[in-house]
Write a protein that holds these residues in place. Structure first.
Motif, PDB file in Angstrom:
ATOM      1  N   ASP A  88       6.126  -7.659   3.775  1.00 50.65           N
ATOM      2  CA  ASP A  88       5.783  -6.544   4.679  1.00 50.65           C
ATOM      3  C   ASP A  88       5.654  -5.238   3.897  1.00 50.65           C
ATOM      4  O   ASP A  88       4.722  -4.452   4.129  1.00 50.65           O
ATOM      5  CB  ASP A  88       6.826  -6.392   5.782  1.00 50.65           C
ATOM      6  CG  ASP A  88       6.760  -7.498   6.829  1.00 50.65           C
ATOM      7  OD1 ASP A  88       5.760  -8.260   6.836  1.00 50.65           O
ATOM      8  OD2 ASP A  88       7.718  -7.609   7.622  1.00 50.65           O
ATOM      9  N   ALA A  89       6.585  -4.987   2.979  1.00 44.90           N
ATOM     10  CA  ALA A  89       6.536  -3.757   2.181  1.00 44.90           C
ATOM     11  C   ALA A  89       5.299  -3.735   1.292  1.00 44.90           C
ATOM     12  O   ALA A  89       4.622  -2.706   1.172  1.00 44.90           O
ATOM     13  CB  ALA A  89       7.805  -3.633   1.334  1.00 44.90           C
ATOM     14  N   LEU A  90       4.971  -4.858   0.691  1.00 47.13           N
ATOM     15  CA  LEU A  90       3.797  -4.944  -0.161  1.00 47.13           C
ATOM     16  C   LEU A  90       2.514  -4.732   0.651  1.00 47.13           C
ATOM     17  O   LEU A  90       1.616  -3.987   0.231  1.00 47.13           O
ATOM     18  CB  LEU A  90       3.757  -6.298  -0.871  1.00 47.13           C
ATOM     19  CG  LEU A  90       2.646  -6.512  -1.897  1.00 47.13           C
ATOM     20  CD1 LEU A  90       2.723  -5.455  -2.993  1.00 47.13           C
ATOM     21  CD2 LEU A  90       2.729  -7.900  -2.476  1.00 47.13           C
ATOM     22  N   ALA A  91       2.458  -5.343   1.823  1.00 48.26           N
ATOM     23  CA  ALA A  91       1.292  -5.165   2.697  1.00 48.26           C
ATOM     24  C   ALA A  91       1.163  -3.707   3.129  1.00 48.26           C
ATOM     25  O   ALA A  91       0.064  -3.145   3.152  1.00 48.26           O
ATOM     26  CB  ALA A  91       1.397  -6.076   3.906  1.00 48.26           C
ATOM     27  N   GLY A  92       2.265  -3.059   3.438  1.00 50.68           N
ATOM     28  CA  GLY A  92       2.246  -1.651   3.822  1.00 50.68           C
ATOM     29  C   GLY A  92       1.758  -0.766   2.693  1.00 50.68           C
ATOM     30  O   GLY A  92       0.977   0.171   2.914  1.00 50.68           O
ATOM     31  N   GLU A  93       2.218  -1.037   1.478  1.00 55.56           N
ATOM     32  CA  GLU A  93       1.775  -0.258   0.326  1.00 55.56           C
ATOM     33  C   GLU A  93       0.295  -0.475   0.052  1.00 55.56           C
ATOM     34  O   GLU A  93      -0.424   0.466  -0.295  1.00 55.56           O
ATOM     35  CB  GLU A  93       2.594  -0.615  -0.915  1.00 55.56           C
ATOM     36  CG  GLU A  93       3.968   0.008  -0.929  1.00 55.56           C
ATOM     37  CD  GLU A  93       3.918   1.522  -0.928  1.00 55.56           C
ATOM     38  OE1 GLU A  93       3.136   2.113  -1.699  1.00 55.56           O
ATOM     39  OE2 GLU A  93       4.667   2.128  -0.141  1.00 55.56           O
ATOM     40  N   MET A  94      -0.176  -1.681   0.203  1.00 53.65           N
ATOM     41  CA  MET A  94      -1.600  -1.966  -0.026  1.00 53.65           C
ATOM     42  C   MET A  94      -2.467  -1.250   1.013  1.00 53.65           C
ATOM     43  O   MET A  94      -3.532  -0.718   0.691  1.00 53.65           O
ATOM     44  CB  MET A  94      -1.858  -3.472  -0.030  1.00 53.65           C
ATOM     45  CG  MET A  94      -1.225  -4.155  -1.229  1.00 53.65           C
ATOM     46  SD  MET A  94      -1.525  -5.898  -1.272  1.00 53.65           S
ATOM     47  CE  MET A  94      -3.145  -5.911  -2.022  1.00 53.65           C
ATOM     48  N   ASN A  95      -2.011  -1.209   2.272  1.00 53.09           N
ATOM     49  CA  ASN A  95      -2.743  -0.474   3.311  1.00 53.09           C
ATOM     50  C   ASN A  95      -2.760   1.014   3.015  1.00 53.09           C
ATOM     51  O   ASN A  95      -3.786   1.672   3.151  1.00 53.09           O
ATOM     52  CB  ASN A  95      -2.119  -0.723   4.692  1.00 53.09           C
ATOM     53  CG  ASN A  95      -2.552  -2.031   5.304  1.00 53.09           C
ATOM     54  OD1 ASN A  95      -3.583  -2.580   4.938  1.00 53.09           O
ATOM     55  ND2 ASN A  95      -1.763  -2.526   6.227  1.00 53.09           N
ATOM     56  N   ALA A  96      -1.630   1.537   2.596  1.00 53.88           N
ATOM     57  CA  ALA A  96      -1.558   2.968   2.286  1.00 53.88           C
ATOM     58  C   ALA A  96      -2.453   3.302   1.099  1.00 53.88           C
ATOM     59  O   ALA A  96      -3.130   4.344   1.086  1.00 53.88           O
ATOM     60  CB  ALA A  96      -0.118   3.374   2.010  1.00 53.88           C
ATOM     61  N   ALA A  97      -2.486   2.440   0.097  1.00 49.43           N
ATOM     62  CA  ALA A  97      -3.317   2.679  -1.075  1.00 49.43           C
ATOM     63  C   ALA A  97      -4.798   2.618  -0.711  1.00 49.43           C
ATOM     64  O   ALA A  97      -5.604   3.409  -1.215  1.00 49.43           O
ATOM     65  CB  ALA A  97      -2.997   1.663  -2.161  1.00 49.43           C
ATOM     66  N   SER A  98      -5.159   1.702   0.188  1.00 51.36           N
ATOM     67  CA  SER A  98      -6.563   1.600   0.573  1.00 51.36           C
ATOM     68  C   SER A  98      -7.001   2.809   1.407  1.00 51.36           C
ATOM     69  O   SER A  98      -8.147   3.229   1.367  1.00 51.36           O
ATOM     70  CB  SER A  98      -6.835   0.293   1.328  1.00 51.36           C
ATOM     71  OG  SER A  98      -6.202   0.310   2.582  1.00 51.36           O
ATOM     72  N   LEU A  99      -6.102   3.389   2.162  1.00 50.12           N
ATOM     73  CA  LEU A  99      -6.429   4.579   2.958  1.00 50.12           C
ATOM     74  C   LEU A  99      -6.568   5.802   2.056  1.00 50.12           C
ATOM     75  O   LEU A  99      -7.323   6.712   2.362  1.00 50.12           O
ATOM     76  CB  LEU A  99      -5.360   4.810   4.020  1.00 50.12           C
ATOM     77  CG  LEU A  99      -5.305   3.784   5.157  1.00 50.12           C
ATOM     78  CD1 LEU A  99      -4.129   4.106   6.073  1.00 50.12           C
ATOM     79  CD2 LEU A  99      -6.609   3.768   5.947  1.00 50.12           C
ATOM     80  N   ARG A 100      -5.822   5.865   0.964  1.00 47.32           N
ATOM     81  CA  ARG A 100      -5.880   7.023   0.064  1.00 47.32           C
ATOM     82  C   ARG A 100      -7.086   6.961  -0.877  1.00 47.32           C
ATOM     83  O   ARG A 100      -7.548   7.991  -1.334  1.00 47.32           O
ATOM     84  CB  ARG A 100      -4.606   7.083  -0.767  1.00 47.32           C
ATOM     85  CG  ARG A 100      -3.409   7.612   0.004  1.00 47.32           C
ATOM     86  CD  ARG A 100      -2.258   7.806  -0.929  1.00 47.32           C
ATOM     87  NE  ARG A 100      -1.914   6.471  -1.475  1.00 47.32           N
ATOM     88  CZ  ARG A 100      -0.684   5.992  -1.530  1.00 47.32           C
ATOM     89  NH1 ARG A 100       0.311   6.722  -1.167  1.00 47.32           N
ATOM     90  NH2 ARG A 100      -0.455   4.788  -1.990  1.00 47.32           N
ATOM     91  N   SER A 101      -7.521   5.777  -1.191  1.00 50.56           N
ATOM     92  CA  SER A 101      -8.620   5.696  -2.154  1.00 50.56           C
ATOM     93  C   SER A 101      -9.931   6.141  -1.505  1.00 50.56           C
ATOM     94  O   SER A 101     -10.184   5.843  -0.338  1.00 50.56           O
ATOM     95  CB  SER A 101      -8.744   4.285  -2.718  1.00 50.56           C
ATOM     96  OG  SER A 101      -9.117   3.392  -1.694  1.00 50.56           O
ATOM     97  N   PRO A 102     -10.760   6.853  -2.264  1.00 54.25           N
ATOM     98  CA  PRO A 102     -12.038   7.321  -1.712  1.00 54.25           C
ATOM     99  C   PRO A 102     -12.987   6.156  -1.478  1.00 54.25           C
ATOM    100  O   PRO A 102     -13.012   5.206  -2.239  1.00 54.25           O
ATOM    101  CB  PRO A 102     -12.576   8.264  -2.769  1.00 54.25           C
ATOM    102  CG  PRO A 102     -11.828   7.931  -4.013  1.00 54.25           C
ATOM    103  CD  PRO A 102     -10.553   7.275  -3.619  1.00 54.25           C
ATOM    104  N   LYS A 103     -13.733   6.257  -0.413  1.00 55.07           N
ATOM    105  CA  LYS A 103     -14.689   5.193  -0.085  1.00 55.07           C
ATOM    106  C   LYS A 103     -16.010   5.496  -0.783  1.00 55.07           C
ATOM    107  O   LYS A 103     -16.454   6.638  -0.792  1.00 55.07           O
ATOM    108  CB  LYS A 103     -14.901   5.128   1.422  1.00 55.07           C
ATOM    109  CG  LYS A 103     -13.659   4.674   2.126  1.00 55.07           C
ATOM    110  CD  LYS A 103     -13.917   4.472   3.574  1.00 55.07           C
ATOM    111  CE  LYS A 103     -12.638   4.074   4.277  1.00 55.07           C
ATOM    112  NZ  LYS A 103     -12.794   3.916   5.645  1.00 55.07           N
ATOM    113  N   PRO A 104     -16.697   4.523  -1.343  1.00 53.28           N
ATOM    114  CA  PRO A 104     -17.971   4.778  -2.014  1.00 53.28           C
ATOM    115  C   PRO A 104     -19.094   5.117  -1.102  1.00 53.28           C
ATOM    116  O   PRO A 104     -19.323   4.999  -0.054  1.00 53.28           O
ATOM    117  CB  PRO A 104     -18.260   3.493  -2.768  1.00 53.28           C
ATOM    118  CG  PRO A 104     -17.300   2.486  -2.306  1.00 53.28           C
ATOM    119  CD  PRO A 104     -16.276   3.170  -1.504  1.00 53.28           C
TER     120      PRO A 104
END
Length: 104
Positions: A88-104
């Protein structure tokens, strides 16, 4: 078939009457003069002490046995909970990282 010997004095012969021992046995040492209630109370105190000690020993043995049997089950449950929490923690971090990264 006579042997010529006389039997020992303590062996009863057919002419002697052998009496049965008295039915009432004498009171144990230290209990003469006590009432039946006092005697029962003393015996119950001793039984209570012995029973208390033996029950504690029996309960302790059962607890040790149950703990030995329960340890592997608890270990498996803790491992499952930790795996789920980490996932759950890993999934949460991956979601947070994907929201912070700029979209192309």
């Amino acid at each position: 078939m006579a042997t010529g010997r006389n039997p020992p004095r303590f062996v009863p012969t057919l002419t002697e009457v052998v009496h049965a021992p008295p039915a009432a046995t004498p009171a144990p040492l230290g209990v003469q003069g006590m009432t039946e209630e006092q005697w029962v109370h003393r015996i119950m105190q001793r039984v209570d002490q012995t029973l208390d000690r033996r029950l504690r020993e029996a309960v302790a043995a059962v607890i040790v046995d149950q703990t030995r049997n329960l340890a592997p089950l608890l270990r498996a449950e803790v491992e499952s909970v930790v795996r789920e929490a980490v996932a759950d923690a890993l999934a949460g971090e991956m979601n947070a990282a994907s929201l912070r990264s700029p979209k192309p």
